[in-house]
Design a protein around this motif. Structure first.
Motif, PDB file in Angstrom:
ATOM      1  N   LYS A  27       0.851  -1.173   0.000  1.00 64.92           N
ATOM      2  CA  LYS A  27       0.000   0.000   0.000  1.00 64.92           C
ATOM      3  C   LYS A  27       0.888   1.224   0.000  1.00 64.92           C
ATOM      4  CE  LYS A  27      -4.266  -1.480   2.093  1.00 64.92           C
ATOM      5  NZ  LYS A  27      -5.272  -1.137   3.083  1.00 64.92           N
ATOM      6  N   ALA A  28       0.289   2.324  -0.364  1.00 59.67           N
ATOM      7  CA  ALA A  28       0.978   3.608  -0.292  1.00 59.67           C
ATOM      8  C   ALA A  28       0.331   4.405   0.821  1.00 59.67           C
ATOM      9  CB  ALA A  28       0.847   4.351  -1.611  1.00 59.67           C
ATOM     10  N   ILE A  29       1.079   5.370   1.358  1.00 58.22           N
ATOM     11  CA  ILE A  29       0.486   6.307   2.312  1.00 58.22           C
ATOM     12  C   ILE A  29       0.653   7.712   1.761  1.00 58.22           C
ATOM     13  CG2 ILE A  29       0.814   4.844   4.331  1.00 58.22           C
ATOM     14  CD1 ILE A  29       3.168   6.652   5.110  1.00 58.22           C
ATOM     15  N   GLY A  30      -0.298   8.546   2.085  1.00 58.63           N
ATOM     16  CA  GLY A  30      -0.252   9.951   1.701  1.00 58.63           C
ATOM     17  C   GLY A  30      -0.465  10.797   2.937  1.00 58.63           C
ATOM     18  N   ILE A  31       0.286  11.873   3.038  1.00 60.32           N
ATOM     19  CA  ILE A  31       0.215  12.752   4.199  1.00 60.32           C
ATOM     20  C   ILE A  31      -0.127  14.150   3.708  1.00 60.32           C
ATOM     21  CG2 ILE A  31       1.464  13.690   6.180  1.00 60.32           C
ATOM     22  CD1 ILE A  31       3.419  11.217   5.688  1.00 60.32           C
ATOM     23  N   LEU A  32      -1.158  14.739   4.288  1.00 59.64           N
ATOM     24  CA  LEU A  32      -1.547  16.113   3.988  1.00 59.64           C
ATOM     25  C   LEU A  32      -1.451  16.917   5.271  1.00 59.64           C
ATOM     26  CD1 LEU A  32      -2.698  18.227   1.999  1.00 59.64           C
ATOM     27  CD2 LEU A  32      -4.984  17.480   2.721  1.00 59.64           C
ATOM     28  N   GLU A  33      -0.698  17.997   5.238  1.00 57.82           N
ATOM     29  CA  GLU A  33      -0.510  18.848   6.410  1.00 57.82           C
ATOM     30  C   GLU A  33      -0.916  20.266   6.049  1.00 57.82           C
ATOM     31  OE1 GLU A  33       2.861  18.848   9.668  1.00 57.82           O
ATOM     32  OE2 GLU A  33       3.586  19.712   7.788  1.00 57.82           O
ATOM     33  N   THR A  34      -1.743  20.870   6.903  1.00 56.56           N
ATOM     34  CA  THR A  34      -2.247  22.213   6.641  1.00 56.56           C
ATOM     35  C   THR A  34      -2.106  23.083   7.885  1.00 56.56           C
ATOM     36  OG1 THR A  34      -4.510  21.732   7.378  1.00 56.56           O
ATOM     37  CG2 THR A  34      -4.006  21.312   5.055  1.00 56.56           C
ATOM     38  N   ARG A  35      -2.274  24.374   7.672  1.00 52.97           N
ATOM     39  CA  ARG A  35      -2.362  25.294   8.795  1.00 52.97           C
ATOM     40  C   ARG A  35      -3.851  25.598   8.970  1.00 52.97           C
ATOM     41  NH1 ARG A  35       1.541  27.408  11.173  1.00 52.97           N
ATOM     42  NH2 ARG A  35       2.923  27.402   9.367  1.00 52.97           N
ATOM     43  N   GLY A  36      -4.452  25.002   9.972  1.00 51.77           N
ATOM     44  CA  GLY A  36      -5.869  25.201  10.240  1.00 51.77           C
ATOM     45  C   GLY A  36      -6.688  23.952   9.966  1.00 51.77           C
ATOM     46  N   LEU A  37      -7.609  23.691  10.862  1.00 51.28           N
ATOM     47  CA  LEU A  37      -8.436  22.483  10.769  1.00 51.28           C
ATOM     48  C   LEU A  37      -9.461  22.562   9.645  1.00 51.28           C
ATOM     49  CD1 LEU A  37      -9.140  19.745  12.025  1.00 51.28           C
ATOM     50  CD2 LEU A  37     -10.709  20.946  13.558  1.00 51.28           C
ATOM     51  N   THR A  38     -10.008  23.736   9.397  1.00 54.97           N
ATOM     52  CA  THR A  38     -11.061  23.862   8.392  1.00 54.97           C
ATOM     53  C   THR A  38     -10.584  23.442   7.010  1.00 54.97           C
ATOM     54  OG1 THR A  38     -12.012  25.684   9.644  1.00 54.97           O
ATOM     55  CG2 THR A  38     -12.740  25.441   7.376  1.00 54.97           C
ATOM     56  N   CYS A  39      -9.419  23.913   6.613  1.00 48.61           N
ATOM     57  CA  CYS A  39      -8.942  23.529   5.278  1.00 48.61           C
ATOM     58  C   CYS A  39      -8.526  22.063   5.245  1.00 48.61           C
ATOM     59  CB  CYS A  39      -7.838  24.455   4.784  1.00 48.61           C
ATOM     60  SG  CYS A  39      -6.370  24.542   5.785  1.00 48.61           S
ATOM     61  N   LEU A  40      -8.074  21.511   6.364  1.00 49.02           N
ATOM     62  CA  LEU A  40      -7.752  20.081   6.390  1.00 49.02           C
ATOM     63  C   LEU A  40      -9.009  19.239   6.218  1.00 49.02           C
ATOM     64  CD1 LEU A  40      -5.517  17.939   6.698  1.00 49.02           C
ATOM     65  CD2 LEU A  40      -6.096  17.864   9.115  1.00 49.02           C
ATOM     66  N   VAL A  41     -10.081  19.617   6.889  1.00 46.71           N
ATOM     67  CA  VAL A  41     -11.343  18.879   6.752  1.00 46.71           C
ATOM     68  C   VAL A  41     -11.832  18.938   5.309  1.00 46.71           C
ATOM     69  CG1 VAL A  41     -13.768  18.830   7.442  1.00 46.71           C
ATOM     70  CG2 VAL A  41     -11.992  19.117   9.169  1.00 46.71           C
ATOM     71  N   ALA A  42     -11.729  20.104   4.686  1.00 50.55           N
ATOM     72  CA  ALA A  42     -12.128  20.221   3.276  1.00 50.55           C
ATOM     73  C   ALA A  42     -11.253  19.335   2.393  1.00 50.55           C
ATOM     74  CB  ALA A  42     -12.037  21.672   2.829  1.00 50.55           C
ATOM     75  N   GLY A  43      -9.959  19.296   2.678  1.00 50.97           N
ATOM     76  CA  GLY A  43      -9.047  18.453   1.911  1.00 50.97           C
ATOM     77  C   GLY A  43      -9.335  16.973   2.087  1.00 50.97           C
ATOM     78  N   VAL A  44      -9.595  16.559   3.323  1.00 49.64           N
ATOM     79  CA  VAL A  44      -9.907  15.151   3.601  1.00 49.64           C
ATOM     80  C   VAL A  44     -11.207  14.751   2.915  1.00 49.64           C
ATOM     81  CG1 VAL A  44     -10.546  13.516   5.413  1.00 49.64           C
ATOM     82  CG2 VAL A  44      -8.606  15.038   5.738  1.00 49.64           C
ATOM     83  N   ASP A  45     -12.198  15.613   2.969  1.00 52.39           N
ATOM     84  CA  ASP A  45     -13.467  15.333   2.302  1.00 52.39           C
ATOM     85  C   ASP A  45     -13.241  15.116   0.811  1.00 52.39           C
ATOM     86  OD1 ASP A  45     -16.411  15.204   2.203  1.00 52.39           O
ATOM     87  OD2 ASP A  45     -16.222  17.096   1.101  1.00 52.39           O
ATOM     88  N   ALA A  46     -12.464  15.985   0.189  1.00 49.01           N
ATOM     89  CA  ALA A  46     -12.174  15.849  -1.241  1.00 49.01           C
ATOM     90  C   ALA A  46     -11.391  14.572  -1.524  1.00 49.01           C
ATOM     91  CB  ALA A  46     -11.398  17.076  -1.735  1.00 49.01           C
ATOM     92  N   MET A  47     -10.424  14.236  -0.657  1.00 46.61           N
ATOM     93  CA  MET A  47      -9.625  13.020  -0.867  1.00 46.61           C
ATOM     94  C   MET A  47     -10.490  11.777  -0.825  1.00 46.61           C
ATOM     95  SD  MET A  47      -5.936  13.461   1.013  1.00 46.61           S
ATOM     96  CE  MET A  47      -6.515  13.813   2.645  1.00 46.61           C
ATOM     97  N   LEU A  48     -11.332  11.682   0.187  1.00 52.28           N
ATOM     98  CA  LEU A  48     -12.139  10.474   0.356  1.00 52.28           C
ATOM     99  C   LEU A  48     -13.186  10.316  -0.730  1.00 52.28           C
ATOM    100  CD1 LEU A  48     -12.563  10.485   4.243  1.00 52.28           C
ATOM    101  CD2 LEU A  48     -10.977   9.120   2.865  1.00 52.28           C
ATOM    102  N   LYS A  49     -13.635  11.435  -1.299  1.00 51.26           N
ATOM    103  CA  LYS A  49     -14.620  11.381  -2.380  1.00 51.26           C
ATOM    104  C   LYS A  49     -13.986  11.121  -3.742  1.00 51.26           C
ATOM    105  CE  LYS A  49     -18.042  14.392  -0.217  1.00 51.26           C
ATOM    106  NZ  LYS A  49     -18.650  15.737  -0.230  1.00 51.26           N
ATOM    107  N   SER A  50     -12.704  11.459  -3.890  1.00 53.54           N
ATOM    108  CA  SER A  50     -12.084  11.411  -5.211  1.00 53.54           C
ATOM    109  C   SER A  50     -11.412  10.088  -5.550  1.00 53.54           C
ATOM    110  CB  SER A  50     -11.049  12.530  -5.343  1.00 53.54           C
ATOM    111  OG  SER A  50      -9.920  12.263  -4.528  1.00 53.54           O
TER     112      SER A  50
END
Length: 97
Positions: A4-27
């Motif tokens: 398997k591969a792993i991907g790490i997304l790091e942001t400044r602020g929870l709101t943009c991380l939640v938006a990013g995670v939502d997009a990742m899981l849907k895409s």
């Protein structure tokens, strides 16, 4: 975590991380490896796992979505990580389900 591969997304602020995670899981066909983590100084990160192509697509999509709302600090994909890497990744009790 074999093959398997792993991907790490790091942001400044929870709101943009939640938006990013939502997009990742849907895409793409990826799963959260653990809950989102707050690091400090408003930095947050999340780890997803799946096959290499899916993780790459998810990280690209998630980083783009998060950057529309806030600051993306880092986005990285590790294809076929060594088994020892699981010792440093956050874990969750729900992962065993």
């Amino acid at each position: 975590m074999a093959n398997k591969a792993i991907g790490i997304l790091e942001t400044r602020g929870l709101t943009c991380l939640v938006a990013g995670v939502d997009a990742m899981l849907k895409s793409a066909d990826v799963q959260l490896a653990a809950p989102m983590q707050q690091i400090g100084s408003a930095m947050c990160n999340v780890v997803v796992e799946g096959d290499v192509a899916a993780v790459k697509a998810a990280i690209d999509t998630g980083a783009a979505a998060a950057s529309q709302i806030g600051e993306v600090i880092s986005a990285h994909v590790i294809a076929r990580p060594d088994e020892a890497i699981s010792d440093v990744l956050p874990t969750t009790a729900a992962k065993g389900k």
